[in-house]
Design a protein around this motif. Structure first.
Motif: not given
Length: 210
Positions: A170-179
């Motif tokens: 899984s790849i999750e992208i946060g609101d701060d553009n962290s991955l």
């Protein structure tokens, strides 16, 4: 240099908070050739495919692969648009099916950095479209590449199962553009079985590459 996720549940976080933007194109590659030897050895007997579920931050959910393709430009569901779309939503594009193992680099999904902030999560999967479930013999490797960061590697090949569908990472992208990338490597009896495990809620019908 590369980071190998060895155990199911292992995670690696790429912190892009300082730049507030993705430094370049995200590349997800599935290769099972090791220079083409394995593909030549099998002579096309195993057709291994790469796909992904995705969810955008606006709530849109869909999937892209050789059988259950997403919409592309204009929303048409023909062969030309089955690969997602790079220049507009979902900003995720499958470069094409490696049928019969002729391509040396396997199959690749690209994520456009211009639209990556619209993406909430991606689950990368692979499945054996043709041939028996011989995961150990494929020696498949999935690599997630983000420019300016170490590649993240998930190796297959130690599994012994007759299930032909595998959720890899899984790849999750946060609101701060962290991955954040997490290793899954769970095996299923097809798309719908995997869907139930991860709660996507799609309906499925038999698919074909023809």
């Amino acid at each position: 240099m590369a980071i190998e996720l060895r155990k199911t549940g292992d995670k690696h976080r790429i912190n892009l908070e300082k730049t507030k933007a993705f430094p370049g194109e995200i590349k997800i590659n599935l290769d099972w050739s090791k220079g083409g030897f394995m593909k030549k050895l099998f002579g096309g007997a195993i057709d291994l495919d790469l796909g992904c579920f995705y969810e955008l931050k606006d709530g849109t959910k869909m999937l892209i692969d050789g059988l259950q393709f997403s919409h592309g430009r204009g929303g048409r569901r023909d062969q030309a648009t089955r690969q997602g779309c790079y220049t507009q939503k979902p900003f995720i594009w499958h470069m094409g099916d490696d049928r019969g193992g002729s391509a040396e680099s396997g199959e690749t999904i690209l994520v456009n950095p211009a639209g990556a902030s619209n993406i909430k999560r991606i689950i990368v999967y692979t499945f054996i479209y043709e041939g028996v479930a011989q995961w150990a013999q494929t020696d498949a490797v999935v690599k997630v590449s983000v420019p300016g960061n170490e590649d993240i590697i998930v190796k297959m090949g130690e599994q012994n199962t007759n299930k032909k569908f595998c959720a890899i990472a899984s790849i999750e992208i946060g609101d701060d553009n962290s991955l954040e990338v997490q290793k899954l490597v769970t095996f299923h009896d097809g798309h719908s079985d995997c869907d139930r495990r991860y709660g996507w809620g799609f309906n499925y019908a038999p698919g074909s590459k023809e």
